[in-house]
Design a protein around this motif. Structure first.
Motif, PDB file in Angstrom:
ATOM      1  N   UNK A  18       0.836  -1.210   0.000  1.00 12.24           N
ATOM      2  CA  UNK A  18       0.000   0.000   0.000  1.00 12.24           C
ATOM      3  C   UNK A  18       0.872   1.261   0.000  1.00 12.24           C
ATOM      4  N   UNK A  19       1.934   1.258   0.813  1.00  7.94           N
ATOM      5  CA  UNK A  19       2.854   2.410   0.850  1.00  7.94           C
ATOM      6  C   UNK A  19       3.540   2.610  -0.497  1.00  7.94           C
ATOM      7  N   UNK A  20       3.931   1.488  -1.124  1.00 11.97           N
ATOM      8  CA  UNK A  20       4.591   1.574  -2.427  1.00 11.97           C
ATOM      9  C   UNK A  20       3.644   2.136  -3.479  1.00 11.97           C
ATOM     10  N   UNK A  21       2.394   1.676  -3.420  1.00 12.95           N
ATOM     11  CA  UNK A  21       1.388   2.164  -4.368  1.00 12.95           C
ATOM     12  C   UNK A  21       1.120   3.661  -4.160  1.00 12.95           C
ATOM     13  N   UNK A  22       1.040   4.090  -2.894  1.00 12.06           N
ATOM     14  CA  UNK A  22       0.817   5.511  -2.599  1.00 12.06           C
ATOM     15  C   UNK A  22       1.985   6.368  -3.101  1.00 12.06           C
ATOM     16  N   UNK A  23       3.219   5.852  -2.905  1.00 10.19           N
ATOM     17  CA  UNK A  23       4.396   6.597  -3.355  1.00 10.19           C
ATOM     18  C   UNK A  23       4.402   6.757  -4.879  1.00 10.19           C
ATOM     19  N   UNK A  24       4.033   5.678  -5.572  1.00  6.13           N
ATOM     20  CA  UNK A  24       3.958   5.749  -7.043  1.00  6.13           C
ATOM     21  C   UNK A  24       2.896   6.737  -7.484  1.00  6.13           C
ATOM     22  N   UNK A  25       1.770   6.737  -6.782  1.00  4.68           N
ATOM     23  CA  UNK A  25       0.679   7.662  -7.120  1.00  4.68           C
ATOM     24  C   UNK A  25       1.121   9.116  -6.935  1.00  4.68           C
ATOM     25  N   UNK A  26       1.837   9.389  -5.822  1.00  2.47           N
ATOM     26  CA  UNK A  26       2.314  10.760  -5.567  1.00  2.47           C
ATOM     27  C   UNK A  26       3.282  11.209  -6.654  1.00  2.47           C
ATOM     28  N   UNK A  27       4.221  10.304  -7.030  1.00  3.30           N
ATOM     29  CA  UNK A  27       5.202  10.647  -8.076  1.00  3.30           C
ATOM     30  C   UNK A  27       4.496  10.882  -9.409  1.00  3.30           C
ATOM     31  N   UNK A  29       1.398  11.942  -9.906  1.00  4.79           N
ATOM     32  CA  UNK A  29       0.695  13.219  -9.892  1.00  4.79           C
ATOM     33  C   UNK A  29       1.674  14.403  -9.956  1.00  4.79           C
ATOM     34  N   UNK A  30       2.818  14.259  -9.335  1.00  2.48           N
ATOM     35  CA  UNK A  30       3.833  15.306  -9.434  1.00  2.48           C
ATOM     36  C   UNK A  30       4.294  15.476 -10.883  1.00  2.48           C
ATOM     37  N   UNK A  31       4.471  14.334 -11.570  1.00  2.00           N
ATOM     38  CA  UNK A  31       4.894  14.380 -12.974  1.00  2.00           C
ATOM     39  C   UNK A  31       3.803  15.011 -13.846  1.00  2.00           C
ATOM     40  N   UNK A  32       2.550  14.638 -13.562  1.00  2.00           N
ATOM     41  CA  UNK A  32       1.429  15.192 -14.349  1.00  2.00           C
ATOM     42  C   UNK A  32       1.354  16.713 -14.186  1.00  2.00           C
ATOM     43  N   UNK A  37       1.808  21.981 -16.374  1.00  2.41           N
ATOM     44  CA  UNK A  37       2.246  23.371 -16.178  1.00  2.41           C
ATOM     45  C   UNK A  37       3.045  23.877 -17.383  1.00  2.41           C
ATOM     46  N   UNK A  38       4.037  23.082 -17.822  1.00  2.00           N
ATOM     47  CA  UNK A  38       4.878  23.535 -18.937  1.00  2.00           C
ATOM     48  C   UNK A  38       4.120  23.493 -20.271  1.00  2.00           C
TER      49      UNK A  38
END
Length: 271
Positions: A18-27, A29-32, A37-38
């Motif tokens: 679950x933690x790994x999945x959450x970390x991937x989701x955060x990364x 969304x940060x990439x998106x 933005x650019x």
């Protein structure tokens, strides 16, 4: 008993997944957000929804970045500002921790200096820039001093507060075994304050960049702060935005390094 152990292992594995999945989701969304933005910036500039002369565009900034990278001027200005920032960051942080330790050591001194620290913290330190430049001369020393001064007061206040918040019972136990004040500090106070110190380091990453860039605004003929001023003077806002993006990338890298230091300290403290 064996079944319970297996069940605990399974629960732990689920937690890790679950933690790994959450970390991937955060990364993700940060990439998106980064891409959107650019993309919006490029589109708005090309369609002239914003003034391309003032706000430039990612493609123009990218071309300038490539040009500066190839002619070597990127490294020249980058290493000047980076060295000034790292030294200012280190000096400001170390001085702040030393001052906090002195205040913790002498309760009377802390009571005397407390109002002055509050006033100094409220004062806009960048306003001291002209005085520092006159006192220390228009060179690296003044710029590094700007980076350090802007960090030192906030470091002192935060770390001193952390020292005072350490449970007094730790000190009482150590004293009952005959520990000196120095031993109490090194054994209980300092290790217990590591999380606050790391938090201060994260804040100081941004503050030291601000101090150094302001110093370069005032006196430097090289560095990223100088490029921002030069870009403004010749009305080349692509150069200004290029400098700002390079500063943002370097600040992000410094922040990541501090986070890695935090994880290392936590890991080694828990042993």
């Amino acid at each position: 008993m064996k079944t319970n152990t297996k069940s605990d292992d399974q629960l732990f594995e689920q937690y890790r997944k679950r933690r790994k999945s959450e970390r991937k989701s955060v990364i993700l969304w940060q990439f998106v957000i980064f891409v959107v933005f650019f993309a919006c910036w490029e589109l708005a500039s090309r369609q002239e929804w914003i003034d391309p002369l003032i706000f430039s565009s990612p493609s123009q900034v990218g071309l300038l970045f490539t040009e500066k990278l190839l002619d070597g001027s990127l490294w020249f200005h980058l290493h000047v500002t980076l060295i000034e920032t790292i030294i200012g960051f280190a000096v400001g942080t170390i001085l702040g921790i030393i001052l906090a330790a002195i205040l913790w050591w002498s309760e009377k001194l802390s009571k005397i200096l407390d109002p002055y620290l509050v006033v100094l913290n409220a004062m806009p330190k960048v306003a001291l820039g002209p005085i520092i430049i006159v006192a220390l001369g228009p060179g690296y020393v003044s710029i590094i001093a700007m980076g350090a001064i802007i960090c030192v007061i906030i470091t002192t206040l935060v770390v001193y507060a952390a020292f005072r918040e350490v449970d007094e019972n730790y000190v009482k136990v150590l004293k009952s075994f005959g520990a000196s004040r120095r031993q109490c500090f090194s054994t209980a106070i300092l290790p217990a304050s590591f999380p606050a110190m790391i938090s201060t380091l994260k804040v100081n990453v941004g503050l030291s960049w601000v101090g150094v860039i302001v110093g370069e605004f005032l006196v430097s003929a090289k560095g990223l702060g100088y490029l921002i001023v030069y870009g403004f003077q010749v009305f080349d806002f692509t150069l200004v935005l290029y400098s700002l993006l390079v500063i943002a990338i370097l600040a992000a890298i410094m922040y990541q390094l501090v986070e890695k230091l935090e994880k290392w300290l936590i890991k080694n403290t828990e042993r």
